[in-house]
Design a protein around this motif. Sequence first.
Motif, mmCIF file in Angstrom:
data_model
loop_
_atom_site.group_PDB
_atom_site.id
_atom_site.type_symbol
_atom_site.label_atom_id
_atom_site.label_comp_id
_atom_site.label_asym_id
_atom_site.label_seq_id
_atom_site.Cartn_x
_atom_site.Cartn_y
_atom_site.Cartn_z
ATOM 1 N N THR A 25 -0.991 35.193 36.636
ATOM 2 C CA THR A 25 -1.031 34.614 37.977
ATOM 3 C C THR A 25 0.289 34.819 38.697
ATOM 4 O O THR A 25 0.320 35.136 39.901
ATOM 5 C CB THR A 25 -1.370 33.116 37.896
ATOM 6 O OG1 THR A 25 -2.612 32.936 37.205
ATOM 7 C CG2 THR A 25 -1.481 32.509 39.291
ATOM 8 N N HIS A 71 -8.735 34.855 40.331
ATOM 9 C CA HIS A 71 -7.833 35.706 41.108
ATOM 10 C C HIS A 71 -8.580 36.442 42.208
ATOM 11 O O HIS A 71 -8.026 36.684 43.294
ATOM 12 C CB HIS A 71 -7.146 36.707 40.178
ATOM 13 C CG HIS A 71 -6.134 36.065 39.276
ATOM 14 N ND1 HIS A 71 -5.559 36.719 38.208
ATOM 15 C CD2 HIS A 71 -5.585 34.809 39.282
ATOM 16 C CE1 HIS A 71 -4.703 35.912 37.605
ATOM 17 N NE2 HIS A 71 -4.704 34.754 38.229
ATOM 18 N N THR A 128 -8.670 34.211 45.093
ATOM 19 C CA THR A 128 -7.374 34.202 45.779
ATOM 20 C C THR A 128 -7.230 35.416 46.690
ATOM 21 O O THR A 128 -6.748 35.300 47.835
ATOM 22 C CB THR A 128 -6.233 34.179 44.749
ATOM 23 O OG1 THR A 128 -6.301 32.956 44.000
ATOM 24 C CG2 THR A 128 -4.873 34.265 45.425
ATOM 25 N N TRP A 165 -9.345 34.826 49.717
ATOM 26 C CA TRP A 165 -8.756 33.777 50.553
ATOM 27 C C TRP A 165 -7.616 34.352 51.394
ATOM 28 O O TRP A 165 -7.480 34.031 52.576
ATOM 29 C CB TRP A 165 -8.252 32.665 49.651
ATOM 30 C CG TRP A 165 -7.875 31.394 50.350
ATOM 31 C CD1 TRP A 165 -7.312 31.252 51.589
ATOM 32 C CD2 TRP A 165 -8.030 30.061 49.841
ATOM 33 N NE1 TRP A 165 -7.087 29.936 51.869
ATOM 34 C CE2 TRP A 165 -7.520 29.184 50.825
ATOM 35 C CE3 TRP A 165 -8.517 29.545 48.651
ATOM 36 C CZ2 TRP A 165 -7.512 27.803 50.636
ATOM 37 C CZ3 TRP A 165 -8.504 28.169 48.467
ATOM 38 C CH2 TRP A 165 -8.019 27.305 49.452
ATOM 39 N N THR A 166 -6.793 35.183 50.766
ATOM 40 C CA THR A 166 -5.601 35.705 51.446
ATOM 41 C C THR A 166 -5.879 36.991 52.218
ATOM 42 O O THR A 166 -4.964 37.561 52.818
ATOM 43 C CB THR A 166 -4.485 35.959 50.430
ATOM 44 O OG1 THR A 166 -4.947 36.867 49.420
ATOM 45 C CG2 THR A 166 -4.048 34.661 49.761
ATOM 46 N N ALA A 174 -4.365 28.426 47.906
ATOM 47 C CA ALA A 174 -5.061 29.697 47.710
ATOM 48 C C ALA A 174 -4.968 30.184 46.271
ATOM 49 O O ALA A 174 -5.844 30.920 45.801
ATOM 50 C CB ALA A 174 -4.491 30.757 48.651
ATOM 51 N N VAL A 175 -3.921 29.785 45.575
ATOM 52 C CA VAL A 175 -3.748 30.186 44.173
ATOM 53 C C VAL A 175 -4.248 29.098 43.231
ATOM 54 O O VAL A 175 -5.002 29.364 42.286
ATOM 55 C CB VAL A 175 -2.264 30.499 43.874
ATOM 56 C CG1 VAL A 175 -2.057 30.783 42.391
ATOM 57 C CG2 VAL A 175 -1.791 31.672 44.709
#
Length: 478
Positions: free
Chosen positions: A142, A182, A185, A188-189, A263-264
């Motif tokens: 991560t 992941h 994530t 999301w980003t 987000a993570v």
Amino acid sequence: MQRRGVLGWLIPMLWTVSLGLWGLARQGSVWRDEAATWQVARRSTAEIWHMLGNVDVVHGCYYLLMHALFECFGPSTTTLRLPSVLATAVAAGCVGVIGHRLAGVWVGLAGGMAFGLLPAVQFYLQEGRPYALVAAGAGMSTLLLVTVLQERVHGAYWVAYGGTVLLSGLMNWLSLMILPAHLATLMWTRAGRDVWTRWATASVAATASVLPLILFSRGQSAQISWIPPLTWHMLIGPAVLLLIGGVGALLDRPRAGRLSVAAVGLPLLAVPQIGLIGLSLIQPLFLDRYVLFSLLGLALLIGTVIGSAIEAVRPRRPGASMWILPAVVAVAMVALLPQSLSKRSPSSRVDDVVAVTSDVRRLKETGNAVLFVPSARRDTKSVSPSAFSGLRDIALAQSPEKSGTLKGVEANPDRIRAAMLAQQRILLVTDTPRVARPVTAERDRTKVSVLRQYFTAVADEQVRGRRVTVYERRASAR
């Protein structure tokens, strides 16, 4: 700023190591799961490979690692558990670095220190099993993902990412559930095409490398047949964790397209938990240790809660804001002290494999026979063979080492019955009534039946989940 960055991961690591060293030996106790690690680690490499073809292949890499450590440092509870302590410290350090990079030093410090305090983490922090090592791998992968998203670096970072996911998968293939976390994530980003391509390449390569282990281990699924089916009350724990994590995510004020703690952390917490629930609907698998690494996300989000409190107080009371984290940690330590003490006591586990050996030494007489019900209780002998010297294991047809199993291969019921009837004195090692399961195997039913019909118990000792009973042949049954 650089000094703060170092403290952001160093303090959580030292804090977690101190928690791990506290009561590490648990008064010399070793429970049944750790006994599997202990006895396998003491075998030769060839014997381990032989065993993995029959049982526990999912933990094969971990067993080989522990074999190497036992060879170098000798078998002891410290050698057994210290790798988990250090791995948990690495995971806490990763939480500290991620939190610092995404939301500031206080979030990183708070999250890193919170990770070691979580009750489930405190349990596996001192466990001679691979789950803490998997959490360390999840933390490192991560952190690598956050690094490439923040700094847009490529090349070696993606190779390291794929390699870390691969190693974690070899320790326990359920850790591959970090990949969909992941993936969330990245969505999301709103990561760019180049990032998607490299992430997909690394993920597919890692998954493909672990796939043979997954397929082979499916043939050994009988090992986990004891796990109960999923019920509604089992979902209470995950629901509470997700609620706490959701509060932290809201305080982070998440926005689509922005790399943030939410987000993570939220996908890292939620996706493995939900994924394990989904898998458990197909085959019972719901054990918290399988997704221990998801608590990295919870720790990050707890760090956000504490960091938000510090930021809220700082404009009006800058001096007081510096004491919020120490105060929260102190309160948490006091509140969790009963649990912390309990988890470091021998009674914290369902049994203690070695505690009963002192009774075996005291009660045995040279030439006596010994039986184990169920046969898995032979782990007491495997961990402490010297305690059973002079005793004849009359049910055993092939040793655990030669048979490539954890508990050995026993003779058929008729041969066991005949061997028992030839004895005058038998020691039975079994579970205490509090933790014993109903006797179901035909061999074990035969042992119990013959003892009841032809023998009389003359001594009985129970300690920490294990029981040794001495039986002598009745005069009328000779």
